[in-house]
Design a protein around this motif. Structure first.
Motif, short mmCIF file in Angstrom:
data_model
loop_
_atom_site.label_atom_id
_atom_site.label_comp_id
_atom_site.label_asym_id
_atom_site.label_seq_id
_atom_site.Cartn_x
_atom_site.Cartn_y
_atom_site.Cartn_z
N SER A 63 -3.10 -3.53 3.87
CA SER A 63 -3.06 -2.56 3.29
C SER A 63 -4.26 -1.81 2.88
O SER A 63 -4.39 -0.54 2.91
CB SER A 63 -2.37 -2.72 1.86
OG SER A 63 -2.24 -1.55 1.00
N VAL A 64 -5.47 -2.55 2.45
CA VAL A 64 -6.75 -1.95 2.24
C VAL A 64 -7.30 -1.41 3.45
O VAL A 64 -7.95 -0.10 3.38
CB VAL A 64 -7.57 -3.07 1.86
CG1 VAL A 64 -8.99 -2.60 1.57
CG2 VAL A 64 -7.16 -3.70 0.29
N GLU A 65 -6.92 -1.85 4.67
CA GLU A 65 -7.58 -1.39 5.96
C GLU A 65 -6.96 -0.04 6.27
O GLU A 65 -7.51 0.82 6.87
CB GLU A 65 -7.37 -2.31 7.29
CG GLU A 65 -7.76 -2.00 8.52
CD GLU A 65 -7.96 -3.04 9.51
OE1 GLU A 65 -8.76 -3.14 10.27
OE2 GLU A 65 -6.72 -3.59 9.66
N ALA A 66 -5.49 0.13 5.91
CA ALA A 66 -4.67 1.33 6.20
C ALA A 66 -4.80 2.21 5.30
O ALA A 66 -4.30 3.42 5.36
CB ALA A 66 -3.18 0.79 6.35
N GLY A 67 -5.54 2.02 4.09
CA GLY A 67 -5.78 3.09 2.99
C GLY A 67 -4.78 3.07 1.96
O GLY A 67 -4.58 4.03 1.32
N GLY A 68 -4.07 1.89 1.59
CA GLY A 68 -3.02 1.90 0.74
C GLY A 68 -3.60 1.41 -0.55
O GLY A 68 -3.92 2.03 -1.30
N LEU A 69 -3.80 0.14 -0.56
CA LEU A 69 -4.71 -0.39 -1.64
C LEU A 69 -6.22 0.03 -1.38
O LEU A 69 -6.72 -0.02 -0.30
CB LEU A 69 -4.55 -1.90 -1.59
CG LEU A 69 -3.51 -2.71 -2.23
CD1 LEU A 69 -3.49 -4.20 -1.85
CD2 LEU A 69 -3.51 -2.71 -3.75
N ALA A 79 6.61 -4.19 -10.56
CA ALA A 79 5.65 -3.38 -10.64
C ALA A 79 5.80 -1.81 -9.99
O ALA A 79 5.30 -0.92 -10.48
CB ALA A 79 4.30 -4.06 -9.67
N LEU A 80 6.51 -1.75 -8.93
CA LEU A 80 6.84 -0.61 -8.59
C LEU A 80 7.62 0.16 -9.63
O LEU A 80 7.25 1.57 -9.80
CB LEU A 80 7.82 -0.46 -7.34
CG LEU A 80 8.60 0.64 -6.95
CD1 LEU A 80 7.58 1.67 -6.46
CD2 LEU A 80 9.61 0.09 -5.81
N MET A 117 1.95 -7.10 -6.91
CA MET A 117 2.12 -5.94 -7.81
C MET A 117 1.17 -4.74 -7.47
O MET A 117 1.83 -3.51 -7.71
CB MET A 117 1.87 -6.46 -9.30
CG MET A 117 2.80 -7.66 -9.75
SD MET A 117 2.44 -7.73 -11.77
CE MET A 117 0.50 -8.37 -11.53
N GLY A 118 0.52 -4.99 -6.82
CA GLY A 118 -0.84 -4.01 -6.48
C GLY A 118 0.05 -3.19 -5.18
O GLY A 118 -0.02 -1.87 -5.31
N LEU A 119 0.60 -3.79 -4.33
CA LEU A 119 1.38 -3.00 -3.30
C LEU A 119 2.67 -2.55 -3.91
O LEU A 119 3.12 -1.32 -3.35
CB LEU A 119 1.87 -4.08 -2.30
CG LEU A 119 0.67 -4.86 -1.43
CD1 LEU A 119 1.10 -5.92 -0.50
CD2 LEU A 119 0.21 -3.67 -0.64
N GLY A 120 3.20 -2.73 -4.92
CA GLY A 120 4.35 -2.13 -5.75
C GLY A 120 3.90 -0.98 -6.27
O GLY A 120 4.37 0.02 -6.06
N ILE A 121 2.60 -1.08 -6.75
CA ILE A 121 2.01 0.29 -7.33
C ILE A 121 1.62 1.30 -6.11
O ILE A 121 1.90 2.47 -6.24
CB ILE A 121 0.60 -0.01 -7.96
CG1 ILE A 121 1.01 -1.09 -9.22
CG2 ILE A 121 -0.11 1.14 -8.67
CD1 ILE A 121 -0.30 -1.62 -9.79
N VAL A 122 1.10 0.74 -5.21
CA VAL A 122 1.03 1.51 -4.04
C VAL A 122 2.13 2.32 -3.36
O VAL A 122 2.21 3.64 -3.17
CB VAL A 122 0.28 0.82 -2.61
CG1 VAL A 122 0.46 1.77 -1.37
CG2 VAL A 122 -1.01 0.43 -2.96
N LYS A 123 3.25 1.72 -3.38
CA LYS A 123 4.76 2.33 -3.11
C LYS A 123 4.83 3.16 -4.16
O LYS A 123 5.63 4.46 -3.75
CB LYS A 123 5.59 1.27 -2.98
CG LYS A 123 6.92 1.67 -2.58
CD LYS A 123 6.76 2.48 -1.14
CE LYS A 123 8.38 2.80 -0.69
NZ LYS A 123 8.13 3.88 0.61
#
Length: 349
Positions: free
Chosen positions: A275-281, A220-221, A244-250
């Motif tokens: 990640s949602v709490e930290a503002g990534g996703l 996904a990255l 995959m969402g976290l790959g997109i965030v990266k």
């Protein structure tokens, strides 16, 4: 088992944490005989579970739900997992090895809609119960193999994708460009989530590209990196799972665009919630694999008691955004809202 896990399993028997989303007992047949569990108790109350690869935290939580509920309820359970999320043959081999053993109920979470059908045919022919969780067995293949599936327990994946789509529409201007990254091409679960997302965004947003990343973060990255390069005006991504969402965030971080592109995924794994709490996703549509696993064991308990299961049991979902992420993390792997356990009455009989 911790006191927290014991409390969760007790709640599952009465009222499982998840609120306005009361579980729906839908009437969608999956078995070759038109669905509905058998009323005749199996000769053995031992349970076998074959799930997807534990390389994904979603299925780790599912395994925990199976094992914790079995321990709490005194159920003899054996859990086998695929080597990884793409190990269709290995997963089928594990189920085949268990099929001839002394189990009365089989909980199965197939990697694809058809990879377990051959082994399940042997199980069904022997009159043993099949509880299908999370990823549905292909209904046409089930009918051809004359499988008698006691129940399906899982997320309404179309609705989960729809929740993500509704949220994205609220977050970006009309006519914005959005992209989609799905799981394995042709996968039923991925397709349902993508279809739900597309239906929700309709003509309000423009889907400029759709790629498959086999449920994997690194793929996904790469896909998201290419999409951003080819579509510099893309405003949002939808990913069919959290990895995959976290790959997109990266990919967005690498492009220096953090905070400028909305990313919404599906699953609600702990790393995604963080990640949602930290503002990534930007958000994740949380499923509750722990609850799915727990309900799978309870469904086998219902069968062992000679009761008939509903053909379809919908497990809960909830949209997790930054304002509720801390609550979701604190409750994980339990739901942070409430829903009613559809098996409570059957378990009490």
């Amino acid at each position: 088992m911790s006191s927290k896990d014991a409390r969760w399993t007790h709640l599952m028997r009465v009222t499982v944490p998840i609120g306005a989303l009361a579980l729906v007992l839908a009437g969608c047949a999956t078995g070759g005989d038109g669905g509905g569990g058998t009323t005749e108790a199996p000769s053995s109350d031992k349970v076998a579970a074959v799930i997807k690869g534990l390389d994904n935290p979603f299925f780790q939580a599912m395994e925990d739900g199976i094992n914790d509920t079995a321990e709490q309820d005194g159920v003899d359970v054996t859990v086998q997992a695929a080597a990884d999320i793409g190990d269709t043959t290995g997963q089928a081999d594990k189920l085949t090895a268990l099929a001839g053993q002394d189990f009365g109920c089989y909980i199965v979470n197939p990697i694809s809609g058809t990879n377990l059908v051959q082994a399940l045919s042997q199980i069904s022919s022997a009159g043993k119960a099949i509880v299908n969780i999370d990823s549905p067995i292909d209904p046409d293949a089930a009918e051809t193999a004359n499988l008698d599936i006691a129940t399906y327990i899982g997320t309404d994946n179309g609705a989960a994708g729809g929740k993500a789509g509704d949220f994205v529409v609220e977050q970006v201007p009309a006519s914005s460009e959005v992209a989609i990254i799905g799981g394995i091409a042709g996968d039923v679960t991925s397709a349902a989530r993508i279809d739900g997302f597309k239906e929700a965004v309709g003509d309000t947003l423009t889907v400029v590209q759709e790629s498959a990343a086999d449920w994997k973060r690194e793929l996904a990255l790469t896909a998201a990196t290419d999409i951003i390069a080819a579509n510099p005006n893309v405003k949002a991504f939808f990913a069919a799972n959290d990895d995959m969402g976290l790959g997109i965030v990266k990919a967005i971080e690498n492009a220096g665009l953090t905070g400028q592109i909305v990313v919404v995924s599906v699953d609600g794994n702990q790393d995604a919630l963080e990640s949602v709490e930290a503002g990534g996703l930007t958000a994740t549509v949380a499923q509750y694999p722990y609850a799915i696993g727990s309900l799978g064991v309870q469904a086998c308990e219902v069968v062992a008691g000679g009761e008939t299961l509903p053909e379809n049991i919908e497990s809960p979902t909830a949209l997790v955004t930054n304002d509720v992420a801390a609550d979701a993390i604190a409750a994980f792997p339990q739901p942070f809202e409430e829903f009613e356990n559809p098996l409570t009455d059957l378990l009490a009989e």
